[in-house]
Design an enzyme around this catalytic site. Sequence first.
Site, mmCIF file in Angstrom:
data_model
loop_
_atom_site.group_PDB
_atom_site.id
_atom_site.type_symbol
_atom_site.label_atom_id
_atom_site.label_comp_id
_atom_site.label_asym_id
_atom_site.label_seq_id
_atom_site.Cartn_x
_atom_site.Cartn_y
_atom_site.Cartn_z
ATOM 1 N N GLU A 1 0.809 -1.231 0.000
ATOM 2 C CA GLU A 1 0.000 0.000 0.000
ATOM 3 C C GLU A 1 0.840 1.277 0.000
ATOM 4 O O GLU A 1 0.344 2.347 0.335
ATOM 5 C CB GLU A 1 -0.967 0.035 1.206
ATOM 6 C CG GLU A 1 -1.782 -1.234 1.422
ATOM 7 C CD GLU A 1 -2.690 -1.563 0.264
ATOM 8 O OE1 GLU A 1 -3.196 -0.632 -0.376
ATOM 9 O OE2 GLU A 1 -2.887 -2.763 -0.018
ATOM 10 N N GLN B 1 3.678 -6.868 0.218
ATOM 11 C CA GLN B 1 3.245 -7.610 1.397
ATOM 12 C C GLN B 1 4.334 -8.584 1.851
ATOM 13 O O GLN B 1 5.170 -9.016 1.055
ATOM 14 C CB GLN B 1 1.947 -8.384 1.102
ATOM 15 C CG GLN B 1 0.686 -7.578 1.345
ATOM 16 C CD GLN B 1 0.450 -6.538 0.263
ATOM 17 O OE1 GLN B 1 0.872 -6.722 -0.863
ATOM 18 N NE2 GLN B 1 -0.221 -5.455 0.602
ATOM 19 N N ASP C 1 8.966 -3.842 -10.352
ATOM 20 C CA ASP C 1 8.032 -3.649 -9.237
ATOM 21 C C ASP C 1 7.692 -5.012 -8.663
ATOM 22 O O ASP C 1 7.395 -5.951 -9.406
ATOM 23 C CB ASP C 1 6.757 -2.950 -9.731
ATOM 24 C CG ASP C 1 5.723 -2.740 -8.623
ATOM 25 O OD1 ASP C 1 6.124 -2.689 -7.444
ATOM 26 O OD2 ASP C 1 4.525 -2.646 -8.937
ATOM 27 N N THR D 1 1.133 2.304 -8.375
ATOM 28 C CA THR D 1 0.611 3.524 -9.013
ATOM 29 C C THR D 1 1.738 4.245 -9.738
ATOM 30 O O THR D 1 1.565 4.721 -10.866
ATOM 31 C CB THR D 1 -0.030 4.457 -7.971
ATOM 32 O OG1 THR D 1 -1.024 3.722 -7.246
ATOM 33 C CG2 THR D 1 -0.690 5.657 -8.634
ATOM 34 N N ARG E 1 -7.146 -0.667 -7.421
ATOM 35 C CA ARG E 1 -6.246 -1.365 -6.501
ATOM 36 C C ARG E 1 -6.163 -2.840 -6.837
ATOM 37 O O ARG E 1 -7.152 -3.567 -6.727
ATOM 38 C CB ARG E 1 -6.735 -1.180 -5.061
ATOM 39 C CG ARG E 1 -5.809 -1.789 -4.010
ATOM 40 C CD ARG E 1 -4.509 -1.004 -3.885
ATOM 41 N NE ARG E 1 -3.512 -1.747 -3.130
ATOM 42 C CZ ARG E 1 -2.534 -2.451 -3.665
ATOM 43 N NH1 ARG E 1 -2.415 -2.561 -4.978
ATOM 44 N NH2 ARG E 1 -1.643 -3.062 -2.914
#
Length: 392
Positions: A57, A231, A227, A62, A199
Amino acid sequence: MLCFVTENMGLLCSKSRRYNDANTEENAQAAEIERRIELETKAEKHIQKLLLLGAGESGKSTIFKQIKLLFQTGFDEAELKSYLPVIHANVYQTIKLLHDGSKEFAQNDVNFSKYVISDENKDIGEKLSEIGGRMDYPRLTKELAQEIESLWRDAAIQETYARGNELQVPDCTHYFMENLERLSDANYVPTKEDVLLARVRTTGVVEIQFSPVGENKKSGEVYRLFDVGGQRNERRKWIHLFEGVSAVIFCVAISEYDQTLFEDENKNRMMETKELFEWVLKQQCFEKTSFMLFLNKFDIFEKKIPDVPLNVCEWFKDYQPVSTGKQEVEHAYEFVKKKFEESYFQNTAPDSVDRVFKIYRTTALDQKVVKKTFKLVDETLRRRNLFEAGLL
């Protein structure tokens, strides 16, 4: 007899020529393959590897999507359409989170009454909660969108949304809830902004190749950006990417100082980010690697600071507000920035102190900010390369 021998000799000579021709052709093909491999190897040497790291998050994905929009061809219509089920899933998952959170607060909170959903929306809430718990979500119809909007407007849901930091409510919630009519149109095709806000939890590794100053400019560096999922269960996939990295771009969601992890609701997100940042800094393979720290989600941070004190986070417990409004936001930002600077130097080995370390304030959703930031990153890395080559 002589004729027979002559004929066979001619035949043998003919076969020999064919073999020679075949060998020449094979040799030419082998040489071409070797030439291509050599060219590709040379080209690879000029491609700089960037690793995009950070906790879940933090906004990494993005930023990755922004790079595709800014420095590649962007998303074609087919790619935009592929996000439609993702966006609809985001809507269903979010309204379920808010409905179930409201019921939990109504059972356990001292001021339970303000979390009780109105009678007219109770059945709608149960229905939407059930849909949100499915593995497959239906397409968002006008009828379903109207029911979601009715529940979203309910006072109890709005009170629950105000405590979204306790429920893992995603940043895209308000945007999608305010665009339900458009999202439920039969001919709906997601926009670039919709895609940026959608998301999808990153699993595995995705990569993109780009040049911040354009592929046609000879002075422009070419980068390959990786990327990876942020988590905890995804981090084991990072290790094999650590070799040969030109720069680590570490993303921090500075707005999440009052939130807990998706995978561990007892762990503060900022504390997790601090520990992860320090772990990455100590990796031996990054001794000479440049570090670019993106203090991301500043747009959310500046809205949150007036209402949620920075010192609710254990790491920032010594923070003292000095003002109000924009001045206080800047003071809080500088405090966070200083904390990360201190952490960097405390966790950097003496023989690594000369590696490049830069901090950038970012808002991943703001295309102008991302473009400017990556041009600054590009300039920094090009200067480093010239310095290492003895040209500066």
